[in-house]
Design an enzyme around this catalytic site. Structure first.
Site, PDB file in Angstrom:
ATOM      1  N   SER A 112      -8.770 -14.249  -4.372  1.00 55.14           N
ATOM      2  CA  SER A 112      -9.269 -13.312  -5.376  1.00 55.14           C
ATOM      3  C   SER A 112      -9.324 -14.049  -6.701  1.00 55.14           C
ATOM      4  O   SER A 112      -8.352 -14.679  -7.110  1.00 55.14           O
ATOM      5  CB  SER A 112      -8.314 -12.125  -5.492  1.00 55.14           C
ATOM      6  OG  SER A 112      -8.166 -11.492  -4.244  1.00 55.14           O
TER       7      SER A 112
ATOM      8  N   CYS B 199      -3.652  -4.731  -4.820  1.00 54.31           N
ATOM      9  CA  CYS B 199      -4.005  -6.070  -4.348  1.00 54.31           C
ATOM     10  C   CYS B 199      -2.771  -6.804  -3.888  1.00 54.31           C
ATOM     11  O   CYS B 199      -1.734  -6.795  -4.565  1.00 54.31           O
ATOM     12  CB  CYS B 199      -4.713  -6.851  -5.460  1.00 54.31           C
ATOM     13  SG  CYS B 199      -5.178  -8.516  -4.942  1.00 54.31           S
TER      14      CYS B 199
ATOM     15  N   ASP C 167      -7.670  -4.668  -2.194  1.00 53.96           N
ATOM     16  CA  ASP C 167      -8.042  -6.052  -1.912  1.00 53.96           C
ATOM     17  C   ASP C 167      -6.783  -6.669  -1.304  1.00 53.96           C
ATOM     18  O   ASP C 167      -5.925  -7.196  -2.018  1.00 53.96           O
ATOM     19  CB  ASP C 167      -8.437  -6.764  -3.211  1.00 53.96           C
ATOM     20  CG  ASP C 167      -8.837  -8.212  -2.964  1.00 53.96           C
ATOM     21  OD1 ASP C 167      -8.976  -8.962  -3.958  1.00 53.96           O
ATOM     22  OD2 ASP C 167      -8.991  -8.613  -1.796  1.00 53.96           O
TER      23      ASP C 167
END
Lengths: 675, 276
Positions: free
Chosen positions: A455, A627, A672
């Site tokens: 990411s 995330c 994510d």
């Protein structure tokens, strides 16, 4: 007829009275001509030009008994497919073709065309097996062509399928609620009706990688089936090979692949657009350690994308192509006793296949093992099975085959000796000295080295020409006393920074994600990203700071971070504390899991702040972002939100679950996460 | 209606204030009807033929040409900006390349625009000019459809037309979208961030219903057009174009004449041989 006779004949004809007059003859032939014309002008079935001929099944008496068909054509394996878009059918075809490699014969079959009530009769055929490739459609429903079969299974409780051997591969999509419902149902129901499951249910996820799921399942499936039926692979062992080795002793180096993913020379001459087949070699401008202490190594890298025309948005992913540790590659060469710099190709024996080579060829063994092949993950059972033939010690050979089998003992041995002991291919070779496979066969069997996704930890508004990433080095000791190192993270750790003398680059490309800040800057955001999960939020925070600078009104920006120790691995501490000071972060909550007796994680902090959170979520349209770790953290966080909704929203548990699910559908709860 | 099947995911529960939910509820019936048009039913069964698909492609091209033109023109309008995703969604280039595959390099001259398609275009131009806030209704109807059931149709098309590989199927492929499901979630959140007064909101919902109806009319138009063509083909017994029909006649005549000539000469030879 010679000339004299003809003349003589003609002369004779003139003298005699002809049987038919010339007029008669003319009339006769005219009638014949007309008759012929009439016959020809009758309607003929013409193939219509330029229309594709549709495959119409012959409407004559069709064999509806698949048992009879199998007996007639000598097939012992039948692969049924429940397919809507053709994928399950394709898989069924491939499985049916596979059977040949193992000395068996298969046929792919549409359940709609046959009498499924005959399943119990499969025992009439020796070594028979029914494989089901079943897709789930809509809300856990069967595909159109499997509807009748599904109804039949549901209705017939007293059906005795005790002679039936079966295995199921399910196709579906995890983002749908009834993931693989059809495949799971069939797997369970057949067992209930007395059938014998020969291999575990395989599950393919179209939201992930359906093809990969299928291949992984298939690789374990066939050895298990062969083991069960006591069949060896057909022909001699070398016929299992899919590729043929060819060496190129005199090839010019500019025709040899040296690590490119796609086009030859694509690393020398870079041309946009950049993607998975054509990565951009981004110079490394920063490589620094993020943590102050502790035995882990957290790091921050910056990649320069100036001049590449690459654009990204915060929340996107960067894919990087790592290479294997050269020490590991050299050791492999030593153990196998080969010259790694030999130039070779592996050419597909199947001329019709689209895949000419397993990886870019021609290349050297060194390049293949360094750039193209995965040599650090534990080898899968099919690899052990295929390499077993090269173990000169019969005990070693037996053990390798056993580990690839579906027997309980074999599975346990594989679990213990390979998986739990974290043995990679080098460890296997070192610990089984009688195993001496040819390097080219090994190269054919090893999986491809995959790109790694990170990411992005920067905002393109603030850093348009630089991509930031953060990661933690993977390194651990195994039961065998060896030290295993993560491929990408160790490679990143050792990547020098580009300077005038030496250009240090990383092949990369951008994979767009859907992880995005809300459209309106005033919209509140709740970010939850412990550990390296903080990555995309560094980008979000930079972007909100930038918006503030531009004079825009920015809404509540809440950050929940977690790490082990405040004084050890509190990554980006300065940046986060500064953002809090400037008001870019309206709330900063950090959990230090190991700084006290009891473990404190982000979800505990969520609970502590539930009132404030609920107000943002329920009344102010806040977007939630999670995330990091998929297995535990993401699940625990989601559960915590269920509990908050239940308590503060006065909802029943199912209502609370629906509430959160709806947030996801509406794009207000994004994840994510990685496992 | 209960007997009509729909591949769409069922939505349970109360419809809230979010545009994404309201639009889905408002167009529920239309969606089922669209799926159950003759053209779509044949399509889903894998019965679409190449000529049918070519004509459909032409209509899709014309529709997206105008839709995307209007979205581009109005990209900064507050009701368009949040849902403006040209990189991820735009279909025009993909349609152009598919048309080139099926109609050849002079495809631009051969594109057909049936009446219903033309009406669709006019509507899009009108709202692009007069009331761009309504564009979201059309973008939602087409793009989210393409990302949902549209993905399934891509595979069906490949099979029905007997195509190997991806040539001619770019329309169904969204290289800028790594996960259709997650993108739809993002798109919905963007739709919901559009600020609309009550009156405007009602108009958007009505426009979404119209959008579905316009699509249904396009399908029905295509179906009618193609059934007529197929019927003519049957009657002429040699398929169109007409030219082969003529040559068929000539061919038959030639064969007949040849037979006459052969028969004549055979009989003559028999006669003369007899007299030998």
């Amino acid at each position: 007829m010679d000339g004299e006779t003809t003349t003589h004949t003609l002369t004779m004809a003139e003298e005699e009275e002809p049987l038919f007059s010339n007029l008669d003859l003319f009339l006769f032939t005219l009638i014949v001509g007309l008759v012929v014309y009439w016959f020809m002008s009758r309607k003929k079935p013409e193939p219509i030009p330029e229309f594709k001929k549709l495959d119409v099944p012959a409407p004559t008496t069709r064999e509806t008994s698949f048992i009879e068909k199998m007996k007639k054509t000598g097939k012992n394996i039948i692969v049924f497919y429940g397919s809507q878009t053709g994928t399950a059918e394709e898989f069924a075809n491939r499985l049916s073709k596979d059977a040949q490699r193992y000395g068996m014969k298969g046929m792919a079959t549409d359940p709609e065309e046959y009498d499924m009530g005959e399943l119990s009769r499969l025992s009439e055929i020796k070594n028979s097996l029914a494989i089901f490739c079943m897709a789930t459609y809509g809300e856990g429903d069967p595909t159109d062509n499997a509807q009748d079969f599904y109804d039949w299974l549901q209705e017939n409780d007293d059906e005795d399928l005790s002679g039936l051997n079966y295995s199921v591969f399910a196709l579906g999509n995890k983002t749908y609620e009834h993931y693989n419902a059809m495949g799971k149902y069939i797997d369970k129901r057949l067992e209930e009706l007395g059938a014998k499951r020969l291999f575990d249910l395989g599950q393919g996820d179209d939201d992930g990688n359906l093809e990969e799921d299928f291949i992984s399942w298939r690789e374990q499936f066939w050895p298990a089936i062969c083991q069960h039926f006591g069949v060896e692979a057909s022909g001699d062992d070398s016929s299992i090979r899919q590729y043929e080795l060819k060496e190129h002793p005199d090839l010019k180096m500019n025709k040899v692949y040296s690590g490119e993913i796609g086009r030859l020379q694509s690393f020398e001459v870079q041309k946009p657009p950049y993607d998975s087949k054509n990565p951009f070699l981004a110079p490394v401008t920063v490589n620094r350690k993020l943590n102050e202490a502790g035995d882990r190594h957290l790091m921050h890298h910056e990649l320069d994308i100036t001049g590449s025309k690459i654009r990204y948005e915060s929340g996107d992913h960067v894919a990087i192509f790592p290479v294997n540790d050269s020490a590991l590659v050299n050791k492999l060469g030593q153990v196998l006793g080969v010259d790694l710099d030999v130039v070779f190709s592996l050419n597909n024996l199947d001329d019709e296949s689209n895949k000419k080579h397993p990886f870019p060829c021609p290349t050297t063994y060194r390049t293949a093992l360094t750039h193209y092949l995965d040599i650090t993950n534990s080898p899968r059972t099919n690899v052990l099975y295929e390499l077993a033939q090269y173990a000169s010690d019969p005990k070693d050979q037996e053990n390798m085959r056993k580990m690839a089998s579906s027997s309980a003992e074999g599975k346990a041995l594989y679990q213990n000796w390979v998986l739990d002991s974290c043995r990679n291919i080098l460890a296997v070779l070192e610990d089984m000295p009688s195993l001496k496979p040819p390097i080219d066969h090994m190269c054919e069997l090893l999986p491809r080295l995959q790109a790694r996704y990170y990411s992005i930890a920067s905002s393109s508004k603030v850093h348009p020409n630089s991509i930031h990433i953060c990661s933690v080095v993977v390194e651990y000791k195994t039961k065998t006393g060896r030290t295993n190192k993560g491929v990408a993270t160790n490679w990143l750790k050792n990547k020098p920074v580009t300077d005038n003398g030496h250009k240090s680059t990383i092949p990369m490309y951008i994979r767009k994600s859907q992880f995005r800040l809300p459209f309106k800057a005033t919209n509140p955001v709740i970010m939850i990203g412990p550990g390296t999960g903080i990555a995309p939020f560094m980008g979000f925070i930079q972007e909100r700071a930038w918006l503030k600078q531009q004079g825009k009104e920015v809404g509540e920006t809440v950050m929940f971070f977690g790490c082990r120790h405040k004084n050890e691995d509190y990554m980006y501490r300065e940046e986060l504390e500064e953002a809090e000071k400037n008001g870019v972060l309206t709330q900063l909550h950090v959990a230090f899991s190991r700084d006290q007796e009891e473990k404190v994680y982000v979800q505990h902090l969520l609970k502590k702040n539930k009132e404030a959170l609920w107000k943002l979520i329920h009344l102010e349209n806040a977007h939630i972002y999670v995330c990091g770790d998929a297995k535990s953290m993401a699940k625990d966080v989601q559960t915590t939100f269920h509990e908050i909704a239940e308590e503060l929203g006065a909802m029943a548990r199912t209502q609370a679950t629906d509430y959160i699910k709806k947030l996801m559908t509406k794009g207000r709860y994004s994840q994510d996460v990685w496992s | 209606m209960e007997n009509m099947k729909s591949a769409r995911k069922e939505d349970t529960g109360v419809v809230g204030r979010d545009l994404s939910e309201q639009i889905k509820a408002a167009t529920k019936e239309n969606h089922v009807r669209a799926e159950n048009t003759q053209l779509m039913l044949s399509y889903q069964k894998g019965q679409i033929t190449l000529p049918q698909y070519k004509v459909l492609l032409c209509s899709l091209y014309e529709i997206y040409k105008v839709l995307e033109e209007e979205l581009d023109r109005n990209s900064t309008h507050p009701a368009v900006a949040p849902i403006y995703f040209p990189q991820e969604l735009a279909r025009l280039e993909a349609l152009e390349s598919d048309l080139e595959v099926f109609l050849g390099s002079d495809w631009r001259k051969r594109v057909i625009v049936p009446a219903a398609t033309h009406r669709y275009q006019q509507r899009l131009r009108q709202i692009g000019e007069e009331n761009p806030a309504l564009l979201v209704a059309h973008a939602y109807t087409r793009y989210l459809g393409d990302l949902s059931g549209g993905q399934v149709l891509g595979k069906i098309t490949q099979k029905s037309l007997g195509l190997s590989g991806k040539e001619g199927l770019s329309f169904f492929s969204f290289p800028g979208v790594s996960s259709p499901n997650r993108f739809k979630q993002l798109y919905r959140s963007r739709m919901n961030s559009i600020e609309l007064k009550e009156e405007e909101r009602r108009e958007v919902l009505e426009e979404a219903v119209s959008a579905f109806e316009l699509n249904i009319q396009v399908f029905d138009d295509l179906q009618k057009m193609l059934s007529v063509t197929m019927a003519t083909a049957d009657q002429s017994q040699s398929g169109f174009p007409a030219a082969p029909q003529i040559s068929q006649f000539t061919m038959r005549l030639c064969v007949a004449l040849a037979t006459v000539v052969t028969a004549t000469s055979t009989l003559l030879m028999i006669q003369y041989n007899k007299n030998d």
